[in-house]
Design a protein around this motif. Structure first.
Motif, PDB file in Angstrom:
ATOM      1  N   GLY A  11       0.904  -1.260  -0.246  1.00 45.18           N
ATOM      2  CA  GLY A  11       0.161  -0.478  -0.014  1.00 45.18           C
ATOM      3  C   GLY A  11       0.403   1.575  -0.216  1.00 45.18           C
ATOM      4  O   GLY A  11       0.460   2.086  -0.542  1.00 45.18           O
ATOM      5  N   ILE A  12       1.833   1.289   1.545  1.00 46.87           N
ATOM      6  CA  ILE A  12       2.969   2.731   1.211  1.00 46.87           C
ATOM      7  C   ILE A  12       3.385   2.874  -0.372  1.00 46.87           C
ATOM      8  O   ILE A  12       3.891   3.579  -0.823  1.00 46.87           O
ATOM      9  CB  ILE A  12       4.228   2.716   1.644  1.00 46.87           C
ATOM     10  N   LEU A  13       4.058   1.362  -1.165  1.00 41.81           N
ATOM     11  CA  LEU A  13       5.160   1.719  -2.456  1.00 41.81           C
ATOM     12  C   LEU A  13       3.242   2.304  -3.340  1.00 41.81           C
ATOM     13  O   LEU A  13       3.888   2.938  -3.952  1.00 41.81           O
ATOM     14  CB  LEU A  13       5.304   0.232  -2.545  1.00 41.81           C
ATOM     15  N   CYS A  19       1.550   9.165  -5.995  1.00 43.19           N
ATOM     16  CA  CYS A  19       2.020  10.435  -5.512  1.00 43.19           C
ATOM     17  C   CYS A  19       2.677  11.173  -6.467  1.00 43.19           C
ATOM     18  O   CYS A  19       3.272  12.385  -6.551  1.00 43.19           O
ATOM     19  CB  CYS A  19       2.620  10.848  -4.316  1.00 43.19           C
ATOM     20  N   CYS A  20       3.766  10.267  -6.812  1.00 46.88           N
ATOM     21  CA  CYS A  20       5.215  10.349  -7.421  1.00 46.88           C
ATOM     22  C   CYS A  20       5.132  10.982  -8.909  1.00 46.88           C
ATOM     23  O   CYS A  20       5.545  11.757  -9.443  1.00 46.88           O
ATOM     24  CB  CYS A  20       6.601   9.012  -7.577  1.00 46.88           C
ATOM     25  N   ILE A  21       4.035  10.210  -9.268  1.00 53.72           N
ATOM     26  CA  ILE A  21       3.098  10.475 -10.667  1.00 53.72           C
ATOM     27  C   ILE A  21       2.379  12.461 -10.878  1.00 53.72           C
ATOM     28  O   ILE A  21       2.946  12.747 -11.672  1.00 53.72           O
ATOM     29  CB  ILE A  21       2.381   9.644 -11.406  1.00 53.72           C
ATOM     30  N   MET A 227      -4.382   7.863 -19.297  1.00 52.78           N
ATOM     31  CA  MET A 227      -2.914   7.118 -18.576  1.00 52.78           C
ATOM     32  C   MET A 227      -2.232   7.950 -17.217  1.00 52.78           C
ATOM     33  O   MET A 227      -2.095   7.596 -15.948  1.00 52.78           O
ATOM     34  CB  MET A 227      -1.979   6.624 -19.389  1.00 52.78           C
ATOM     35  N   VAL A 228      -2.502   9.298 -17.433  1.00 51.49           N
ATOM     36  CA  VAL A 228      -1.945   9.876 -16.644  1.00 51.49           C
ATOM     37  C   VAL A 228      -2.613  10.291 -15.455  1.00 51.49           C
ATOM     38  O   VAL A 228      -2.404   9.915 -14.337  1.00 51.49           O
ATOM     39  CB  VAL A 228      -1.310  11.218 -17.367  1.00 51.49           C
ATOM     40  N   THR A 229      -3.683  10.228 -16.362  1.00 55.82           N
ATOM     41  CA  THR A 229      -5.084  10.796 -14.928  1.00 55.82           C
ATOM     42  C   THR A 229      -5.376   9.126 -14.590  1.00 55.82           C
ATOM     43  O   THR A 229      -5.673   9.957 -12.776  1.00 55.82           O
ATOM     44  CB  THR A 229      -6.068  11.237 -16.334  1.00 55.82           C
ATOM     45  N   ALA A 230      -5.883   8.020 -15.420  1.00 61.17           N
ATOM     46  CA  ALA A 230      -5.813   6.878 -14.520  1.00 61.17           C
ATOM     47  C   ALA A 230      -4.677   6.330 -13.255  1.00 61.17           C
ATOM     48  O   ALA A 230      -5.813   5.764 -12.772  1.00 61.17           O
ATOM     49  CB  ALA A 230      -6.553   6.189 -15.603  1.00 61.17           C
ATOM     50  N   THR A 231      -3.957   6.248 -13.800  1.00 62.98           N
ATOM     51  CA  THR A 231      -2.894   5.501 -13.395  1.00 62.98           C
ATOM     52  C   THR A 231      -2.949   5.843 -12.008  1.00 62.98           C
ATOM     53  O   THR A 231      -2.796   5.064 -11.547  1.00 62.98           O
ATOM     54  CB  THR A 231      -1.599   5.383 -14.477  1.00 62.98           C
ATOM     55  N   PRO A 232      -2.358   6.868 -11.597  1.00 63.07           N
ATOM     56  CA  PRO A 232      -2.536   7.429  -9.857  1.00 63.07           C
ATOM     57  C   PRO A 232      -3.636   7.697  -9.193  1.00 63.07           C
ATOM     58  O   PRO A 232      -3.089   6.903  -8.128  1.00 63.07           O
ATOM     59  CB  PRO A 232      -1.869   8.397 -10.168  1.00 63.07           C
ATOM     60  N   LEU A 233      -4.436   7.682  -9.973  1.00 63.55           N
ATOM     61  CA  LEU A 233      -5.893   7.138  -9.166  1.00 63.55           C
ATOM     62  C   LEU A 233      -5.988   5.959  -8.709  1.00 63.55           C
ATOM     63  O   LEU A 233      -6.585   5.583  -7.608  1.00 63.55           O
ATOM     64  CB  LEU A 233      -7.108   8.009 -10.039  1.00 63.55           C
ATOM     65  N   MET A 234      -6.369   5.415  -9.217  1.00 60.63           N
ATOM     66  CA  MET A 234      -6.087   3.557  -9.451  1.00 60.63           C
ATOM     67  C   MET A 234      -4.872   2.780  -8.185  1.00 60.63           C
ATOM     68  O   MET A 234      -5.463   2.445  -7.647  1.00 60.63           O
ATOM     69  CB  MET A 234      -5.708   2.775 -11.114  1.00 60.63           C
ATOM     70  N   LEU A 235      -3.930   3.514  -8.355  1.00 61.78           N
ATOM     71  CA  LEU A 235      -2.768   3.013  -7.485  1.00 61.78           C
ATOM     72  C   LEU A 235      -2.736   3.732  -6.199  1.00 61.78           C
ATOM     73  O   LEU A 235      -2.924   2.931  -4.935  1.00 61.78           O
ATOM     74  CB  LEU A 235      -1.582   3.688  -7.989  1.00 61.78           C
ATOM     75  N   ALA A 237      -5.920   4.626  -4.845  1.00 61.58           N
ATOM     76  CA  ALA A 237      -7.281   3.937  -4.139  1.00 61.58           C
ATOM     77  C   ALA A 237      -7.512   2.196  -3.787  1.00 61.58           C
ATOM     78  O   ALA A 237      -7.692   2.379  -3.041  1.00 61.58           O
ATOM     79  CB  ALA A 237      -8.720   3.650  -5.252  1.00 61.58           C
ATOM     80  N   ALA A 238      -6.115   2.219  -4.472  1.00 62.46           N
ATOM     81  CA  ALA A 238      -5.849   0.155  -3.954  1.00 62.46           C
ATOM     82  C   ALA A 238      -4.704   0.724  -2.768  1.00 62.46           C
ATOM     83  O   ALA A 238      -4.459  -0.190  -1.561  1.00 62.46           O
ATOM     84  CB  ALA A 238      -4.974  -0.281  -5.105  1.00 62.46           C
ATOM     85  N   ALA A 239      -4.041   1.943  -2.853  1.00 61.34           N
ATOM     86  CA  ALA A 239      -3.563   1.698  -1.681  1.00 61.34           C
ATOM     87  C   ALA A 239      -4.282   2.378  -0.075  1.00 61.34           C
ATOM     88  O   ALA A 239      -4.332   2.332   0.854  1.00 61.34           O
ATOM     89  CB  ALA A 239      -2.373   3.036  -1.670  1.00 61.34           C
ATOM     90  N   VAL A 240      -5.409   3.154  -0.280  1.00 59.57           N
ATOM     91  CA  VAL A 240      -5.952   3.715   0.461  1.00 59.57           C
ATOM     92  C   VAL A 240      -6.412   2.710   1.503  1.00 59.57           C
ATOM     93  O   VAL A 240      -6.267   2.625   2.547  1.00 59.57           O
ATOM     94  CB  VAL A 240      -7.280   4.242   0.389  1.00 59.57           C
ATOM     95  N   LYS A 241      -6.575   1.300   0.644  1.00 59.61           N
ATOM     96  CA  LYS A 241      -7.175  -0.216   1.368  1.00 59.61           C
ATOM     97  C   LYS A 241      -6.535  -0.329   2.626  1.00 59.61           C
ATOM     98  O   LYS A 241      -6.751  -1.134   3.005  1.00 59.61           O
ATOM     99  CB  LYS A 241      -7.894  -0.407   0.286  1.00 59.61           C
TER     100      LYS A 241
END
Length: 305
Positions: A11-13, A19-21, A227-235, A237-241
């Motif tokens: 999750g941290i990764l 956030c880096c993206i 892709m720049v929009t969707a990729t960090p959002l999915m990452l 969202a997965a990390a929050v869990k």
């Protein structure tokens, strides 16, 4: 013990990568400097819609999208967030292309504090004494900057305000991040598609900027905006869990910090005395705010003795 630890680390990764993206996005939009900001945002929205539908299809969540569209309590708020996110993206792209990355980064530093203040006003959430102190210090920092760099202060406030309001309304609308973004971009799809059609085929279309179809490199970058929009959002969202709320809160400062460094070190934007004072006060404010969130929550959860 191994399972939960590895899940937390994953999750941290994921959060760090997201956030880096977000943090290096100024470099991406600088590559699109020859394209007008409104056209960049238009393509970002247009190409995000089919990509998000594909993502929902493979995640087997199209039913969730249908349910969200059927709910008036979700449709209304997401129309508002669609307008807010388009304003936020437009101001951000314009700021980056106009060499105001520092002003943009300041906006995203301020936005968590704006969110707290909006929650106090509209959701009647209580603020601790330390949180009030943090908001006050941030206000002093912004006031200092306003005295010298008032010409660009509107960028910071527009980004912080639009993002803070966006978060407030999205909190009211009970919908997941991917489904929500799909609905938001769907609302904006047709108006921006008509706009692209006008600047591409219209007889009075502006000719001072590069458009889709002029250069392959530009075309790929405009397509890649989805892709720049969707990729960090999915990452994220997965990390929050997988992460603690306090850890999630701290990661949101990574992106504006990277933007600040990119603006000062890579693009050599001028860093005035008022900028330095303002950023120092904002960082002090965020440190107080983050410490209160971490240790304040810990003390609330501590068992009575």
């Amino acid at each position: 013990m191994t399972g939960p630890i590895s899940t937390s680390r994953l999750g941290i990764l994921q959060a760090l990568l997201a956030c880096c993206i977000w943090g290096v996005m100024p470099i991406y939009f600088k590559l699109l400097e020859s394209v007008a900001p409104l056209e960049v945002v238009a393509h970002r929205i247009i190409w995000s819609v089919p990509l998000l539908f594909i993502i929902l299809y493979f995640r087997k969540n199209l039913s969730g999208l249908r349910a969200a569209w059927a709910a008036p309590k979700i449709r209304g708020p997401l129309l508002a967030t669609a307008l807010l996110i388009s304003v936020n993206w437009l101001v951000y792209v314009w700021a980056v292309q106009s060499d105001h990355i520092l002003a943009a980064s300041l906006g995203y530093f301020i936005s968590p504090l704006i969110s707290v203040f909006l929650a106090k006003i509209f959701l009647k959430e209580t603020l601790s004494r330390n949180q009030w102190i943090a908001v006050g210090i941030a206000a002093i920092g912004v006031s200092v900057l306003a005295m010298e760099a008032w010409q660009t202060l509107w960028i910071s406030l527009a980004l912080a305000g639009s993002w803070g309001l966006y978060g407030l309304v999205r909190k009211i609308a009970d919908v997941g991040p991917i489904v929500g973004l799909t609905m938001e971009t769907s609302y904006l799809f047709l108006p921006f598609l008509l706009f692209i059609g006008w600047i591409t085929f219209g007889t009075t279309a502006p000719t001072t900027t590069t458009h889709f179809g002029d250069k392959l490199t530009i075309d790929m970058l405009l397509l890649g905006g989805a892709m720049v929009t969707a990729t960090p959002l999915m990452l994220f969202a997965a990390a929050v869990k997988k992460m603690k709320l306090s850890t999630i809160g701290l990661t949101q400062y990574i992106a504006p910090t990277l933007q600040f460094l990119i603006g000062t070190l890579l693009y050599r934007e001028p860093l005035t005395t008022s900028h330095i004072i303002c950023f120092i006060l904002i960082w002090i404010s965020l440190a107080i705010f983050s410490a209160d969130a971490i240790f304040g929550n810990a003390s609330k959860k501590a068992p009575a003795t």
